[in-house]
Write a protein that holds these residues in place. Structure first.
Motif, PDB file in Angstrom:
ATOM      1  N   GLU A 254       0.833  -1.087   0.050  1.00 27.67           N
ATOM      2  CA  GLU A 254      -0.013  -0.092  -0.167  1.00 27.67           C
ATOM      3  C   GLU A 254       1.047   1.334  -0.054  1.00 27.67           C
ATOM      4  N   ASP A 256       0.754   5.822  -0.466  1.00 24.36           N
ATOM      5  CA  ASP A 256      -0.182   6.847  -0.722  1.00 24.36           C
ATOM      6  C   ASP A 256      -0.164   7.423  -1.835  1.00 24.36           C
ATOM      7  N   ARG A 258       1.532   9.761  -3.293  1.00 21.24           N
ATOM      8  CA  ARG A 258       2.593  10.411  -3.797  1.00 21.24           C
ATOM      9  C   ARG A 258       3.606   9.180  -3.801  1.00 21.24           C
ATOM     10  N   PRO A 262       2.741   3.758   3.935  1.00 19.80           N
ATOM     11  CA  PRO A 262       2.413   4.220   5.395  1.00 19.80           C
ATOM     12  C   PRO A 262       2.793   2.784   6.022  1.00 19.80           C
ATOM     13  N   VAL A 282       5.924   7.128   4.875  1.00 17.52           N
ATOM     14  CA  VAL A 282       5.255   8.152   5.459  1.00 17.52           C
ATOM     15  C   VAL A 282       5.896   8.434   6.739  1.00 17.52           C
TER      16      VAL A 282
END
Length: 404
Positions: A254, A256, A258, A262, A282
């Motif tokens: 996974e 984000d 950008r 995470p 992140v």
């Protein structure tokens, strides 16, 4: 090189090297795959004065010490680039640009990020000699000097104000008309009031000038088309950072919008046995010291994950008998008493069942695998497959009836 490992680390910056030190010290067979110079962006930093234990050291020298430390624990290094991955299975697989395949029980992603480059003359040539991308890292080296900042977003303006604590003057080159910045309004107001900050509007930078060190920049006015030379000793580019996670697009990890990953406090991604550390995750602070902390956390978490994986294979999946998987907590007296009760009961059924105890505090992956959320709990397994979950009580007769 044997291509099967306990732990593979993708990236050789401070986060990856720290993870390797912890992995190697834990006797995990560990491999770092790194496509560039060891140290990543730190390799371009002239001086580091805020890493504990080193009053003043260059980035390359610090990373050389990290690497030596990892090598002392038997960590292997491969200069190559990971281009493909297969992470969902218990044994993770990676493929490199040189068409080499590797497998591991756990993977730590420490690929870092890279500054978005303008690719103008002098930018690459003078990187580390006046061209910089991190104010926290390098601003103090421009004490009393003139500095140019490229960009007008939040990062550019906020880091530009930080640089004014050291520099004599900070000139910001802005694409837009006078008074228009891309940052938030509060930062813009503070910047306009800062006596050390000046702005060159409707302009872009054409080249960084200098032989061995930055001596100035060539600026082009977008409205008039005219060019001018501005003398300076430093140029900070803040036109964005790009996480080096493009190779993970089809991995199931996974990310984000950008491209940053995470994670939780253990540096775990959404995939079991896959961790992310350093600048590609992140996070709040992107520094050598925080990257090293990430690596340590991930490696310890990976070590425990691998222990569980091995225990599962040896004691559960390959067990000739059915398994009573008993979940307890060392902090819960009731669950400790119950686990002792189950041990006594197992003796009566020793020909049919083996018993494996799991402390929820240290072996949470098995708990997640069998969806156990509270203790005490007992799951009956056959070759690793869940048959049933017992209703737990201290009544031996009721427990025994569920085993018949």
């Amino acid at each position: 090189m044997n291509n099967s490992y306990d732990l593979i680390i993708i990236g050789g910056g401070p986060a990856g090297l720290s993870a390797a030190i912890y992995g190697g010290r834990a006797k995990l067979k560990t491999l770092i795959i790194n496509k560039g110079p060891i140290g990543g962006m730190v390799d371009t930093t002239r001086e580091i004065v805020n890493y504990p234990g080193y009053i003043n050291i260059s980035g390359p020298d610090l990373m050389r010490d990290f690497k030596k430390h990892a090598e002392s624990f038997g960590v292997e290094f491969l200069k190559d680039e990971v281009v493909n991955t297969d992470f969902p299975q218990p044994i993770k697989k990676v493929t490199t640009k040189k068409k080499k395949d590797f497998s591991a029980k756990a993977v730590i992603i420490a690929a870092g990020n890279t500054p978005r480059l303008l690719n103008i003359p002098g930018e690459k040539e003078l990187r580390g000699n006046g061209v910089a991308y991190c104010a926290t890292c390098d601003a103090e080296f421009f004490e009393g000097e003139d500095v140019v900042v490229i960009g007008s977003g939040d990062q550019a303006i906020e880091e530009g104000m930080f640089i004014t604590k050291f520099a004599r003057k900070v000139t910001v080159i802005v694409l837009h008309n006078e008074g228009i910045l891309d940052c938030n309004k509060l930062s813009a107001e503070k910047a306009f009031k800062n006596e050390k900050m000046e702005f060159v509007w409707n302009s872009t930078i054409e080249a960084v000038l200098g032989e061995d060190n930055v001596e100035g920049v060539k600026i082009k006015n977008l409205k008039t088309g005219s060019s001018s030379i501005l003398k300076c000793q430093g140029v900070f580019f803040f036109v964005g950072m790009i996480p080096a996670t493009q190779f993970l697009k089809e991995s199931g990890v996974e990310m984000d919008p950008r491209g940053y990953i995470p994670v939780n406090e253990l540096m775990e991604t959404n995939l079991s046995g896959v961790y992310a550390v350093g600048d590609n995750r992140v996070k709040y602070l992107r520094q050598v010291v925080s990257a090293a902390g990430d690596g340590a956390s991930a490696a310890v978490a990976a070590e425990r994950y691998i222990e569980e994986l091995d225990a599962f294979q040896n004691n559960i999946a390959n067990n000739d008998k059915k398994v009573l998987l008993v979940f307890f907590s060392a902090w819960c007296t009731e669950s400790l008493e119950f686990s002792s009760c189950m041990e006594e009961l197992q003796q009566e059924f020793s020909e049919e069942f083996n018993l494996v105890k799991v402390d929820m505090a240290t072996k949470k992956n098995l708990a997640e695998m069998y969806k156990v959320k509270t203790v005490p709990a007992v799951v009956i397994l056959d070759k690793g497959e869940k048959i049933k979950e017992l209703e737990c009580s201290m009544d031996k007769a009721k427990l025994k009836a569920q085993l018949l």
